[in-house]
Design a protein around this motif. Structure first.
Motif, short mmCIF file in Angstrom:
data_model
loop_
_atom_site.label_atom_id
_atom_site.label_comp_id
_atom_site.label_asym_id
_atom_site.label_seq_id
_atom_site.Cartn_x
_atom_site.Cartn_y
_atom_site.Cartn_z
N LEU A 7 0.83 -1.21 0.00
CA LEU A 7 0.00 0.00 0.00
C LEU A 7 0.86 1.26 0.00
N THR A 8 2.03 1.19 0.63
CA THR A 8 2.94 2.34 0.61
C THR A 8 3.39 2.63 -0.81
N LEU A 9 3.82 1.59 -1.51
CA LEU A 9 4.24 1.77 -2.90
C LEU A 9 3.09 2.26 -3.76
N ILE B 195 16.95 6.20 9.78
CA ILE B 195 17.05 5.59 8.45
C ILE B 195 16.67 4.12 8.50
N LYS B 196 17.09 3.45 9.58
CA LYS B 196 16.73 2.04 9.75
C LYS B 196 15.22 1.89 9.93
N MET B 197 14.63 2.79 10.72
CA MET B 197 13.20 2.73 10.96
C MET B 197 12.40 3.03 9.69
N LEU B 198 13.01 3.77 8.78
CA LEU B 198 12.33 4.12 7.52
C LEU B 198 11.92 2.87 6.75
N SER B 199 12.64 1.77 6.95
CA SER B 199 12.30 0.52 6.26
C SER B 199 10.95 -0.03 6.68
N TRP B 200 10.44 0.44 7.85
CA TRP B 200 9.11 0.00 8.29
C TRP B 200 8.02 0.39 7.30
N ALA B 201 8.27 1.42 6.51
CA ALA B 201 7.26 1.86 5.55
C ALA B 201 6.94 0.76 4.54
N LEU B 202 7.96 -0.05 4.21
CA LEU B 202 7.77 -1.15 3.26
C LEU B 202 7.72 -2.50 3.97
N PHE B 203 8.47 -2.62 5.06
CA PHE B 203 8.52 -3.88 5.80
C PHE B 203 8.17 -3.62 7.27
N ALA C 166 8.14 16.69 0.50
CA ALA C 166 7.66 16.80 1.88
C ALA C 166 6.27 16.21 2.05
N ASN C 167 5.34 16.59 1.17
CA ASN C 167 3.93 16.27 1.37
C ASN C 167 3.46 14.99 0.69
N LEU C 168 4.23 14.49 -0.25
CA LEU C 168 3.85 13.24 -0.91
C LEU C 168 4.68 12.05 -0.45
N VAL C 169 5.83 12.32 0.18
CA VAL C 169 6.71 11.24 0.59
C VAL C 169 6.95 11.24 2.10
N ILE C 170 7.64 12.27 2.60
CA ILE C 170 8.11 12.26 3.99
C ILE C 170 6.96 12.26 5.00
N PHE C 171 6.06 13.22 4.93
CA PHE C 171 5.01 13.33 5.95
C PHE C 171 4.06 12.14 5.96
N PRO C 172 3.60 11.64 4.80
CA PRO C 172 2.73 10.45 4.84
C PRO C 172 3.44 9.23 5.44
N ILE C 173 4.72 9.05 5.10
CA ILE C 173 5.46 7.91 5.65
C ILE C 173 5.64 8.08 7.16
N CYS C 174 5.90 9.30 7.61
CA CYS C 174 6.06 9.53 9.04
C CYS C 174 4.78 9.22 9.80
N ARG C 175 3.64 9.55 9.21
CA ARG C 175 2.37 9.23 9.86
C ARG C 175 2.21 7.71 9.99
N ARG D 65 2.07 5.37 13.54
CA ARG D 65 1.04 4.39 13.88
C ARG D 65 1.67 3.04 14.23
N TYR D 66 2.72 2.66 13.50
CA TYR D 66 3.41 1.40 13.82
C TYR D 66 4.07 1.48 15.20
N ALA D 67 4.64 2.64 15.53
CA ALA D 67 5.28 2.80 16.83
C ALA D 67 4.24 2.72 17.95
N ASP D 68 3.06 3.30 17.73
CA ASP D 68 1.99 3.22 18.72
C ASP D 68 1.52 1.77 18.88
N LEU D 69 1.45 1.05 17.76
CA LEU D 69 1.03 -0.35 17.81
C LEU D 69 2.07 -1.20 18.55
N GLU D 70 3.34 -0.89 18.34
CA GLU D 70 4.40 -1.60 19.05
C GLU D 70 4.29 -1.37 20.55
#
Length: 245
Positions: free
Chosen positions: A4-6, A60-68, A196-205, A209-214
């Protein structure tokens, strides 16, 4: 893999190129390597200047959560806790030592090992809840680092446009080159806003959510293991843990 991220990124960028094409613009004008460099590399450099190496590498390591994304199954973990509670009630909490590795969660494995080793349940719960909050805070710092990249990107895009205009002004004697130069210059602003608005901010959101779920998953393990350690009835414990789903 989170497709869904892709899909979201593809749809977002496709909408920009499609709108440009429908408006009669040339697609080639949207492809500008210098603009991409000043926005992406410049924003990353500005974020690094305000942070430290460990935090940057963790982000940068946590950024991989967006896909995995991390595999977190609240329902499955609740069932696992229920099975362990029944086993502990039938035998003893010592009997759960053979099941620690089956938890497949480093935080839960350490918590269960402490409980099996005889740690005082209430003290164990308090310490682990504090640790779970610290883990969430660390995730938050990583997300803030990534968000700062998105915060700097639009400004860097404007700077790129200014640089492009400076270069375009050098061609005042050539109206055609001047017009093309101005068009290319404003691509940097588009890159800054888009990055900023099509890549970074959506991925950060999504990472938030994943961090809250963890955190929720860790808290459920803590309460579940605390209930097992205090001898709480499995059915009552399962009912209390149902609120985490």
């Amino acid at each position: 893999m989170d497709l869904l991220t892709l899909a979201g990124l593809i749809v977002a960028f496709t909408s920009v190129f499609l709108a440009n094409w429908l408006g009669g613009g040339e697609v080639i004008l949207l492809l500008n390597l210098p603009s991409a460099i000043i926005v992406v590399i410049g924003s990353l450099g500005a974020a690094l200047a305000q942070s430290n190496l460990r935090e940057a590498l963790s982000a940068i390591k946590m950024l991989s959560w967006a896909l995995f994304p991390p595999a977190i199954d609240l329902s499955g973990n609740r069932r696992t806790i229920n099975l362990l509670a029944h086993k502990a009630r039938r035998f003893s909490i010592i009997a759960l030592e053979a099941d620690i590795k089956a938890l497949n969660n480093i935080f839960a494995m350490r918590a269960m090992q402490m409980a099996v080793d005889g740690a005082e349940p209430d003290l164990l719960s308090d310490r682990l809840h504090d640790e779970a909050e610290r883990i969430r805070d660390k995730r938050g710092h990583c997300i803030s680092f990534l968000e700062s990249i998105g915060g700097y990107a639009p400004t860097l895009g404007i700077m790129g446009s200014v640089l492009g205009l400076i270069q375009a002004m050098a061609n005042l004697d050539s109206p055609e080159a001047l017009g093309h130069g101005i068009a290319v210059a404003f691509v940097s602003t588009l890159y800054g806003q888009g990055f900023a608005n099509l890549v970074i901010f959506p991925i950060c959101r999504k990472l938030s959510r994943y961090a809250d779920l963890e955190l929720l998953n860790n808290q459920m393990f803590i309460d579940g293991i605390h209930g097992i350690a205090t001898g709480k009835h499995p059915q009552r414990l399962d009912l209390e843990l149902s609120g985490y789903e």
